[in-house]
Design a protein around this motif. Sequence first.
Motif, PDB file in Angstrom:
ATOM      1  N   ALA A 300       0.836  -1.203   0.000  1.00  0.00           N
ATOM      2  CA  ALA A 300       0.000   0.000   0.000  1.00  0.00           C
ATOM      3  C   ALA A 300       0.871   1.254   0.000  1.00  0.00           C
ATOM      4  O   ALA A 300       1.324   1.698  -1.056  1.00  0.00           O
ATOM      5  CB  ALA A 300      -0.950  -0.031   1.199  1.00  0.00           C
ATOM      6  N   ARG A 301       1.128   1.805   1.172  1.00  0.00           N
ATOM      7  CA  ARG A 301       1.951   3.003   1.301  1.00  0.00           C
ATOM      8  C   ARG A 301       2.917   2.837   2.471  1.00  0.00           C
ATOM      9  O   ARG A 301       2.530   2.399   3.561  1.00  0.00           O
ATOM     10  CB  ARG A 301       1.078   4.243   1.511  1.00  0.00           C
ATOM     11  N   GLY A 302       4.172   3.223   2.244  1.00  0.00           N
ATOM     12  CA  GLY A 302       5.211   3.032   3.250  1.00  0.00           C
ATOM     13  C   GLY A 302       5.005   3.858   4.499  1.00  0.00           C
ATOM     14  O   GLY A 302       5.342   3.423   5.612  1.00  0.00           O
ATOM     15  N   LYS A 303       4.436   5.066   4.347  1.00  0.00           N
ATOM     16  CA  LYS A 303       4.288   5.960   5.487  1.00  0.00           C
ATOM     17  C   LYS A 303       3.180   5.516   6.439  1.00  0.00           C
ATOM     18  O   LYS A 303       2.984   6.126   7.500  1.00  0.00           O
ATOM     19  CB  LYS A 303       4.050   7.390   5.006  1.00  0.00           C
ATOM     20  N   SER A 304       2.474   4.463   6.095  1.00  0.00           N
ATOM     21  CA  SER A 304       1.493   3.895   7.018  1.00  0.00           C
ATOM     22  C   SER A 304       2.153   3.005   8.070  1.00  0.00           C
ATOM     23  O   SER A 304       1.484   2.564   9.007  1.00  0.00           O
ATOM     24  CB  SER A 304       0.440   3.087   6.252  1.00  0.00           C
ATOM     25  N   VAL A 326       6.806  -1.149  -0.282  1.00  0.00           N
ATOM     26  CA  VAL A 326       6.853   0.291  -0.048  1.00  0.00           C
ATOM     27  C   VAL A 326       7.520   0.551   1.290  1.00  0.00           C
ATOM     28  O   VAL A 326       7.434  -0.260   2.216  1.00  0.00           O
ATOM     29  CB  VAL A 326       5.432   0.901  -0.075  1.00  0.00           C
ATOM     30  N   LEU A 327       8.183   1.708   1.398  1.00  0.00           N
ATOM     31  CA  LEU A 327       8.876   2.064   2.624  1.00  0.00           C
ATOM     32  C   LEU A 327       8.583   3.507   2.987  1.00  0.00           C
ATOM     33  O   LEU A 327       8.365   4.349   2.106  1.00  0.00           O
ATOM     34  CB  LEU A 327      10.381   1.865   2.462  1.00  0.00           C
ATOM     35  N   GLU A 328       8.622   3.814   4.267  1.00  0.00           N
ATOM     36  CA  GLU A 328       8.300   5.172   4.707  1.00  0.00           C
ATOM     37  C   GLU A 328       9.340   6.183   4.268  1.00  0.00           C
ATOM     38  O   GLU A 328       9.093   7.390   4.310  1.00  0.00           O
ATOM     39  CB  GLU A 328       8.150   5.221   6.227  1.00  0.00           C
ATOM     40  N   TYR A 329      10.495   5.723   3.806  1.00  0.00           N
ATOM     41  CA  TYR A 329      11.566   6.638   3.412  1.00  0.00           C
ATOM     42  C   TYR A 329      11.409   7.156   1.986  1.00  0.00           C
ATOM     43  O   TYR A 329      12.180   8.008   1.547  1.00  0.00           O
ATOM     44  CB  TYR A 329      12.927   5.936   3.521  1.00  0.00           C
TER      45      TYR A 329
END
Length: 387
Positions: A300-304, A326-329
């Motif tokens: 989905a999305r890394g920042k989650s 995906v990664l938050e970076y």
Amino acid sequence: MPKNHCGFRFQVNYTTFVFSGWAFRYKSSPSSAFASLACGLSAAYPNAKESKLFHNSTKKSTFSIQNTIMSVSNIKILHIDSNHVLLWEQLQELGFTNHQDFTSSKQEIEAKIQEYQGIVIRSRFKIDKTFLDKATNLQFIARVGAGLESIDCDYALSKNISLIAAPEGNSNAVGEHALGMLLSLFNNLNKAFSEIKSGHWNRETNRGHELDGKTIGIIGYGNMGKSFAKKLRGFDVEVLCYDILENVGDANAKQVSLSELQQKSDVVSLHTPWNSSTDKMINAKFINSFSKSFWFINTARGKSVVTDDLVEGLKSGKVLGGGLDVLEYEKLSFENLFIDSEKPAAFDYLLKADNVLLTPHIAGWTFESHQKLAQVIVDKIKEKYLK
């Protein structure tokens, strides 16, 4: 002019108009093209030539078509990211005016955006309040992808700008990728291949797990979650889903509360958009709320996800393995991983962990989805202007 039993198809040039399900193009003046259309319709229906009703309806239809074409030809669309060529070609065939600018800065685009009624983007920069205030004639923003987090959606809607996305276009690719990651983790495929390349043939340490009998928990049951659930139909598994919307469960997944999903799941797959509600949602508290240790998949999305907390879960054994596309970076554009060159300690751990599989945000990135995403955008723009 070629014809068949359904009517006439006028093949002239480039600009297209629609009549009774047919697509027509013209290269001469619109008025001459419409005159040809009227004559062609009379020839197509010879028994109706003397019918006043027929001729009246033809005049009305021609007038309606002319208004539609004139309206569409005045719609200028700016493409600021490259996409599948069919998007450009089909919009052009429908009569829209296309311009492209893949290199100018956000400020340079802002200086001319007032000239356009539509903009087609992927994720090159954020469409924020400043941008929207300069887009005084903008009627729609079309993002060739699933999420709209790069757009100030509330402000755009307040200015009566339509938001178009294409989650239908890459949902199949995401579902297949999530399943592939899960099977790879369960069977140590990545680890085993790496060991073989290093000259080690280890069977016992690569003994795997089977999906049969497991409970799969899907968080977020929209296009992506539903696609993953569909891929699991061939396995003897129980599939649960949690979503903030009610009554989204179907034959492929039973909708349950988040607490029930956390109590029963052996595998958790994340399929939520990134917004204020899902930002840093997967944290230490969330992870430790599960009754059992579990495998975690994020396409989905890394920042989650709070990566530091996920790593602690992997170290403790609460998280048995992770498949992270995906990664938050990641930057907002998703094209590069880091804003600076420093590598976070948590990311370094993920790189070295045997029970972690990383891919560079490619879950929806297939040759087929490249084409399907573009087609969905064309169809939605067409629906907006050529109903």
